[in-house]
Design a protein around this motif. Sequence first.
Motif, PDB file in Angstrom:
ATOM      1  N   GLY A 171      14.661  -7.313   6.805  1.00  0.00           N
ATOM      2  CA  GLY A 171      15.101  -6.094   7.459  1.00  0.00           C
ATOM      3  C   GLY A 171      15.643  -5.037   6.528  1.00  0.00           C
ATOM      4  N   LYS A 172      15.421  -5.185   5.227  1.00  0.00           N
ATOM      5  CA  LYS A 172      15.921  -4.213   4.253  1.00  0.00           C
ATOM      6  C   LYS A 172      14.934  -3.044   4.119  1.00  0.00           C
ATOM      7  CE  LYS A 172      19.516  -6.776   3.192  1.00  0.00           C
ATOM      8  NZ  LYS A 172      19.901  -7.126   1.836  1.00  0.00           N
ATOM      9  N   GLY A 173      15.281  -2.089   3.246  1.00  0.00           N
ATOM     10  CA  GLY A 173      14.475  -0.887   3.085  1.00  0.00           C
ATOM     11  C   GLY A 173      13.901  -0.729   1.693  1.00  0.00           C
ATOM     12  N   VAL A 174      12.758  -0.052   1.615  1.00  0.00           N
ATOM     13  CA  VAL A 174      12.115   0.277   0.343  1.00  0.00           C
ATOM     14  C   VAL A 174      11.781   1.758   0.353  1.00  0.00           C
ATOM     15  CG1 VAL A 174      10.119  -0.102  -1.170  1.00  0.00           C
ATOM     16  CG2 VAL A 174      11.135  -2.029   0.061  1.00  0.00           C
ATOM     17  N   VAL A 175      12.065   2.425  -0.756  1.00  0.00           N
ATOM     18  CA  VAL A 175      11.701   3.827  -0.941  1.00  0.00           C
ATOM     19  C   VAL A 175      10.812   3.918  -2.166  1.00  0.00           C
ATOM     20  CG1 VAL A 175      12.566   6.119  -1.571  1.00  0.00           C
ATOM     21  CG2 VAL A 175      13.753   4.763   0.163  1.00  0.00           C
ATOM     22  N   GLY A 176       9.688   4.604  -2.032  1.00  0.00           N
ATOM     23  CA  GLY A 176       8.797   4.856  -3.155  1.00  0.00           C
ATOM     24  C   GLY A 176       8.774   6.331  -3.484  1.00  0.00           C
ATOM     25  N   VAL A 177       8.867   6.638  -4.755  1.00  0.00           N
ATOM     26  CA  VAL A 177       8.831   8.026  -5.201  1.00  0.00           C
ATOM     27  C   VAL A 177       7.678   8.200  -6.185  1.00  0.00           C
ATOM     28  CG1 VAL A 177      10.103   9.895  -6.324  1.00  0.00           C
ATOM     29  CG2 VAL A 177      11.339   8.238  -4.908  1.00  0.00           C
ATOM     30  N   HIS A 178       6.828   9.163  -5.915  1.00  0.00           N
ATOM     31  CA  HIS A 178       5.742   9.587  -6.791  1.00  0.00           C
ATOM     32  C   HIS A 178       4.890   8.390  -7.253  1.00  0.00           C
ATOM     33  CE1 HIS A 178       3.588  12.614  -8.944  1.00  0.00           C
ATOM     34  NE2 HIS A 178       3.844  12.088 -10.139  1.00  0.00           N
ATOM     35  N   ALA A 179       5.008   7.976  -8.501  1.00  0.00           N
ATOM     36  CA  ALA A 179       4.106   6.963  -9.049  1.00  0.00           C
ATOM     37  C   ALA A 179       4.384   5.544  -8.564  1.00  0.00           C
ATOM     38  CB  ALA A 179       4.140   7.002 -10.582  1.00  0.00           C
ATOM     39  N   ALA A 180       5.299   5.380  -7.619  1.00  0.00           N
ATOM     40  CA  ALA A 180       5.416   4.062  -6.990  1.00  0.00           C
ATOM     41  C   ALA A 180       4.108   3.675  -6.317  1.00  0.00           C
ATOM     42  CB  ALA A 180       6.551   4.062  -5.973  1.00  0.00           C
ATOM     43  N   ALA A 181       3.267   4.672  -6.027  1.00  0.00           N
ATOM     44  CA  ALA A 181       1.931   4.408  -5.479  1.00  0.00           C
ATOM     45  C   ALA A 181       0.919   4.112  -6.584  1.00  0.00           C
ATOM     46  CB  ALA A 181       1.457   5.603  -4.654  1.00  0.00           C
ATOM     47  N   ASP A 182       1.335   4.191  -7.831  1.00  0.00           N
ATOM     48  CA  ASP A 182       0.470   3.909  -8.987  1.00  0.00           C
ATOM     49  C   ASP A 182       0.839   2.548  -9.577  1.00  0.00           C
ATOM     50  OD1 ASP A 182      -1.442   4.322 -10.954  1.00  0.00           O
ATOM     51  OD2 ASP A 182      -0.129   5.540 -12.221  1.00  0.00           O
ATOM     52  N   SER A 183       1.147   1.610  -8.703  1.00  0.00           N
ATOM     53  CA  SER A 183       1.632   0.288  -9.111  1.00  0.00           C
ATOM     54  C   SER A 183       0.942  -0.808  -8.310  1.00  0.00           C
ATOM     55  CB  SER A 183       3.151   0.182  -8.884  1.00  0.00           C
ATOM     56  OG  SER A 183       3.864   1.182  -9.571  1.00  0.00           O
ATOM     57  N   GLU A 184       0.856  -1.987  -8.917  1.00  0.00           N
ATOM     58  CA  GLU A 184       0.442  -3.208  -8.222  1.00  0.00           C
ATOM     59  C   GLU A 184      -0.924  -3.099  -7.542  1.00  0.00           C
ATOM     60  OE1 GLU A 184       2.077  -5.999  -8.561  1.00  0.00           O
ATOM     61  OE2 GLU A 184       3.752  -5.095  -9.662  1.00  0.00           O
ATOM     62  N   TYR A 185      -1.935  -2.698  -8.321  1.00  0.00           N
ATOM     63  CA  TYR A 185      -3.276  -2.514  -7.764  1.00  0.00           C
ATOM     64  C   TYR A 185      -3.965  -3.814  -7.365  1.00  0.00           C
ATOM     65  CZ  TYR A 185      -3.140   2.429  -9.019  1.00  0.00           C
ATOM     66  OH  TYR A 185      -2.805   3.766  -9.090  1.00  0.00           O
ATOM     67  N   ASP A 186      -3.465  -4.920  -7.854  1.00  0.00           N
ATOM     68  CA  ASP A 186      -4.092  -6.201  -7.501  1.00  0.00           C
ATOM     69  C   ASP A 186      -3.279  -6.973  -6.461  1.00  0.00           C
ATOM     70  OD1 ASP A 186      -1.929  -6.808  -9.111  1.00  0.00           O
ATOM     71  OD2 ASP A 186      -2.954  -8.381 -10.252  1.00  0.00           O
ATOM     72  N   TRP A 187      -2.389  -6.250  -5.769  1.00  0.00           N
ATOM     73  CA  TRP A 187      -1.551  -6.902  -4.747  1.00  0.00           C
ATOM     74  C   TRP A 187      -1.704  -6.156  -3.430  1.00  0.00           C
ATOM     75  CZ3 TRP A 187       4.518  -7.024  -4.820  1.00  0.00           C
ATOM     76  CH2 TRP A 187       4.972  -7.946  -3.861  1.00  0.00           C
ATOM     77  N   PRO A 188      -2.615  -6.596  -2.555  1.00  0.00           N
ATOM     78  CA  PRO A 188      -2.874  -5.891  -1.293  1.00  0.00           C
ATOM     79  C   PRO A 188      -1.629  -5.721  -0.421  1.00  0.00           C
ATOM     80  CG  PRO A 188      -4.619  -7.465  -1.735  1.00  0.00           C
ATOM     81  CD  PRO A 188      -3.546  -7.725  -2.751  1.00  0.00           C
ATOM     82  N   TRP A 189      -0.736  -6.689  -0.430  1.00  0.00           N
ATOM     83  CA  TRP A 189       0.483  -6.581   0.376  1.00  0.00           C
ATOM     84  C   TRP A 189       1.293  -5.349  -0.037  1.00  0.00           C
ATOM     85  CZ3 TRP A 189       5.732  -6.332  -0.357  1.00  0.00           C
ATOM     86  CH2 TRP A 189       6.548  -6.561   0.764  1.00  0.00           C
ATOM     87  N   TYR A 190       1.393  -5.119  -1.329  1.00  0.00           N
ATOM     88  CA  TYR A 190       2.142  -3.962  -1.820  1.00  0.00           C
ATOM     89  C   TYR A 190       1.501  -2.663  -1.338  1.00  0.00           C
ATOM     90  CZ  TYR A 190       4.423  -0.731  -5.069  1.00  0.00           C
ATOM     91  OH  TYR A 190       5.134   0.334  -5.608  1.00  0.00           O
ATOM     92  N   ASN A 191       0.187  -2.623  -1.374  1.00  0.00           N
ATOM     93  CA  ASN A 191      -0.534  -1.429  -0.910  1.00  0.00           C
ATOM     94  C   ASN A 191      -0.205  -1.113   0.545  1.00  0.00           C
ATOM     95  OD1 ASN A 191      -3.671  -0.730   0.397  1.00  0.00           O
ATOM     96  ND2 ASN A 191      -2.654   0.711  -0.967  1.00  0.00           N
ATOM     97  N   LYS A 192      -0.249  -2.127   1.403  1.00  0.00           N
ATOM     98  CA  LYS A 192       0.054  -1.914   2.814  1.00  0.00           C
ATOM     99  C   LYS A 192       1.522  -1.527   3.004  1.00  0.00           C
ATOM    100  CE  LYS A 192      -3.517  -4.973   4.683  1.00  0.00           C
ATOM    101  NZ  LYS A 192      -3.799  -6.187   5.496  1.00  0.00           N
ATOM    102  N   MET A 193       2.399  -2.155   2.212  1.00  0.00           N
ATOM    103  CA  MET A 193       3.818  -1.865   2.327  1.00  0.00           C
ATOM    104  C   MET A 193       4.128  -0.446   1.865  1.00  0.00           C
ATOM    105  SD  MET A 193       6.888  -1.551   0.474  1.00  0.00           S
ATOM    106  CE  MET A 193       6.474  -2.252  -1.118  1.00  0.00           C
ATOM    107  N   MET A 194       3.643  -0.074   0.691  1.00  0.00           N
ATOM    108  CA  MET A 194       3.938   1.256   0.161  1.00  0.00           C
ATOM    109  C   MET A 194       3.188   2.336   0.931  1.00  0.00           C
ATOM    110  SD  MET A 194       5.841   2.904  -1.856  1.00  0.00           S
ATOM    111  CE  MET A 194       6.521   1.509  -2.760  1.00  0.00           C
TER     112      MET A 194
END
Length: 244
Positions: A104-127
């Motif tokens: 139930g915690k929170g995550v904030v992505g700023v700018h290049a946080a979307a330029d990370s973890e290209y081989d982790w589909p879960w991260y893509n859906k989360m971000m």
Amino acid sequence: MNLRKLLLTLGLICSVAIMADAQQFKALVFTKTAGFRHQSIPNAVTAMKKMGEKQVFSVYTSEDPRVLSEESLMKYDVLILISTTGTIFDETTRASLQKFVQSGKGVVGVHAAADSEYDWPWYNKMMGGYFLAHPAQQTLRLEVVDQDHPSTWHLPKNWMWTDELYEYKDINPDLNVLIKADESTYKVAKGNGDNHPMAWYHEFEGGRVFYTALGHVDSAWEDDVFLKHLYGGIWYAATGHPMK
């Protein structure tokens, strides 16, 4: 120790405890890069510390992966990933992040946080999406399509902004888009068309996620309008307060 010194010591301890209790929430700012490193990261770290002082929340900044262990990460209410790039999580810290979000915690992505973890589909859906391309830094019209979120309460319908303008691939269709780029007002690289998201939020596996594409340029981290936008997203992700 005489009585006066004892009272002073006890008073100091109580003051520290009261200050700690007064913090709204605890934020971990993580800025590790395994690819391109943005020049604005030091400005961002400074701005986040000032924001914490102004808005009364605690800020801890690090690039040490050990802060992402399950025991360490669970001490925080929100994880703020600022211009991270490349693979920044190993298998252990990936599991920690998943448990963090699912608790139930929170995550904030700023700018290049979307330029990370290209081989982790879960991260893509989360971000919410992966970086695709960007043109040269330009000024454009940002269209604020949802003004009922803490990150956009203060923004006009049309927001003129100058930045490095990200375009995306593998965009999660379940996002709540807050701000779109008007591609007719700047020269695109590859483009996302009429639905070009630049800031969004969503609930994901029990947690809350906010992302903004802005924040590449140094000057953004001294801009009150941008910082209010970011703080609104942090406040939402950390607390889950109703938006209306």
